[in-house]
Design an enzyme around this catalytic site. Structure first.
Site, PDB file in Angstrom:
ATOM      1  N   PHE A 150      42.775  41.081  40.668  1.00 23.62           N
ATOM      2  CA  PHE A 150      42.193  40.430  39.513  1.00 23.62           C
ATOM      3  C   PHE A 150      43.002  40.689  38.213  1.00 23.62           C
ATOM      4  O   PHE A 150      43.382  41.922  37.785  1.00 23.62           O
ATOM      5  CB  PHE A 150      40.737  40.929  39.348  1.00 23.62           C
ATOM      6  CG  PHE A 150      39.631  40.596  40.007  1.00 23.62           C
ATOM      7  CD1 PHE A 150      39.143  39.385  39.883  1.00 23.62           C
ATOM      8  CD2 PHE A 150      39.251  41.206  41.295  1.00 23.62           C
ATOM      9  CE1 PHE A 150      37.707  38.740  40.738  1.00 23.62           C
ATOM     10  CE2 PHE A 150      38.333  40.818  42.107  1.00 23.62           C
ATOM     11  CZ  PHE A 150      37.644  39.541  41.972  1.00 23.62           C
ATOM     12  N   ASP A 151      43.328  39.723  37.470  1.00 21.15           N
ATOM     13  CA  ASP A 151      43.750  39.622  36.263  1.00 21.15           C
ATOM     14  C   ASP A 151      42.462  40.488  35.321  1.00 21.15           C
ATOM     15  O   ASP A 151      41.351  40.299  35.857  1.00 21.15           O
ATOM     16  CB  ASP A 151      44.109  38.624  35.572  1.00 21.15           C
ATOM     17  CG  ASP A 151      44.442  38.536  33.958  1.00 21.15           C
ATOM     18  OD1 ASP A 151      45.477  39.679  33.940  1.00 21.15           O
ATOM     19  OD2 ASP A 151      43.860  37.861  33.286  1.00 21.15           O
ATOM     20  N   LEU A 152      42.899  41.064  34.168  1.00 25.08           N
ATOM     21  CA  LEU A 152      41.624  41.581  33.483  1.00 25.08           C
ATOM     22  C   LEU A 152      41.071  40.685  32.473  1.00 25.08           C
ATOM     23  O   LEU A 152      40.135  40.072  32.267  1.00 25.08           O
ATOM     24  CB  LEU A 152      42.038  43.097  32.821  1.00 25.08           C
ATOM     25  CG  LEU A 152      40.954  43.764  32.323  1.00 25.08           C
ATOM     26  CD1 LEU A 152      39.708  44.154  33.134  1.00 25.08           C
ATOM     27  CD2 LEU A 152      41.497  45.154  31.637  1.00 25.08           C
ATOM     28  N   ASP A 153      42.035  40.573  31.514  1.00 25.14           N
ATOM     29  CA  ASP A 153      41.744  40.072  29.974  1.00 25.14           C
ATOM     30  C   ASP A 153      41.543  38.533  30.235  1.00 25.14           C
ATOM     31  O   ASP A 153      42.253  37.646  30.780  1.00 25.14           O
ATOM     32  CB  ASP A 153      42.797  39.929  28.939  1.00 25.14           C
ATOM     33  CG  ASP A 153      43.154  41.438  28.392  1.00 25.14           C
ATOM     34  OD1 ASP A 153      42.240  42.154  28.601  1.00 25.14           O
ATOM     35  OD2 ASP A 153      44.198  41.727  27.673  1.00 25.14           O
TER      36      ASP A 153
ATOM     37  N   ASP B 245      43.112  33.761  34.851  1.00 24.65           N
ATOM     38  CA  ASP B 245      42.659  32.794  33.713  1.00 24.65           C
ATOM     39  C   ASP B 245      44.246  32.131  33.015  1.00 24.65           C
ATOM     40  O   ASP B 245      44.196  31.337  32.322  1.00 24.65           O
ATOM     41  CB  ASP B 245      42.136  33.401  32.436  1.00 24.65           C
ATOM     42  CG  ASP B 245      42.829  34.392  31.842  1.00 24.65           C
ATOM     43  OD1 ASP B 245      43.621  35.215  32.262  1.00 24.65           O
ATOM     44  OD2 ASP B 245      42.576  34.223  30.391  1.00 24.65           O
TER      45      ASP B 245
END
Length: 217
Positions: free
Chosen positions: A10-13, A165
């Site tokens: 997963f990306d975070l931001d 995202d």
């Protein structure tokens, strides 16, 4: 449904935690200090995703490091005030962990801020590893960060999916040989991500459960 997925990167931001307002405000605070009244909200959207050095060196190579320091100071001071949770993320990540999936954060942020964000959203206990900007020589979309996470987790690219995202996440996944998923709540818009042809597009974080074969009930 893709039941052979064992690992989720997963990306975070902008993916698991809503840092959009924090990041936009940090860029506006910094850029309008050096270039008064020249930048508005939409002007900084393209800067969300890449490492700070990449962005500021393009704008002003001579002052890039100074601008990074000003950005980070504002970002740290305002982090807990401006970061919020996305609906359903906590429940979904907890469910994935309970079902035995390997979970990793692969981000272009520095480690200390990743951990701060995960703690704020109560997500830290669920992740097996974190790959931050300070762990690698090359940031996404280079495959290095994803491959480092997979090596730590002892997972193969073909059994993993990268969720994010930003186009850096989609291209990073493709470069590393994983499946990819974009999120429709990206500040850059669903259509922007679709143009990079992710394998999946999530309209809700709950959609990931169906993709990996978990009954959300």
């Amino acid at each position: 449904m893709t039941k052979n997925i064992t690992t989720l990167l997963f990306d975070l931001d902008g993916t698991l935690i809503n840092t959009n307002e924090l990041i936009v405000s940090s860029f506006l605070h910094t850029l309008n200090y050096y270039y008064p009244n020249q930048y508005e909200r939409e002007d900084v959207y393209p800067f969300l995703g890449p490492p700070l050095a990449e962005t500021f060196e393009k704008i002003n190579p001579e002052k890039a490091q100074e601008m990074i320091l000003r950005y980070r100071k504002f970002n740290v001071e305002n982090h807990d005030l401006l970061v919020t949770e996305f609906e359903g993320v906590y429940e979904t990540i907890r469910t994935l962990k309970e079902h035995g999936f390997k979970l990793a954060i692969v981000s272009t942020k520095m480690r200390d801020l990743i951990i701060r964000g995960l703690k704020l959203a109560r997500l830290e206990p669920f992740f097996d590893t974190i790959v931050s900007l300070d762990d690698v020589n090359h940031a996404k979309p280079h495959p290095e960060p994803l491959l480092k996470a997979l090596e730590t987790l002892r997972s193969k690219p073909e059994e993993a999916i990268m969720i994010g995202d930003n186009y850096h996440d989609i291209e990073g996944g493709k470069n590393a040989g994983t499946l990819t998923a974009g999120v429709s709540w990206s500040i850059k818009g669903k259509e922007h991500l679709l143009s990079y042809h992710p394998d999946y597009m999530l309209d809700s974080i709950y959609d990931i459960l169906a993709i990996v074969g978990v009954d959300p009930s």
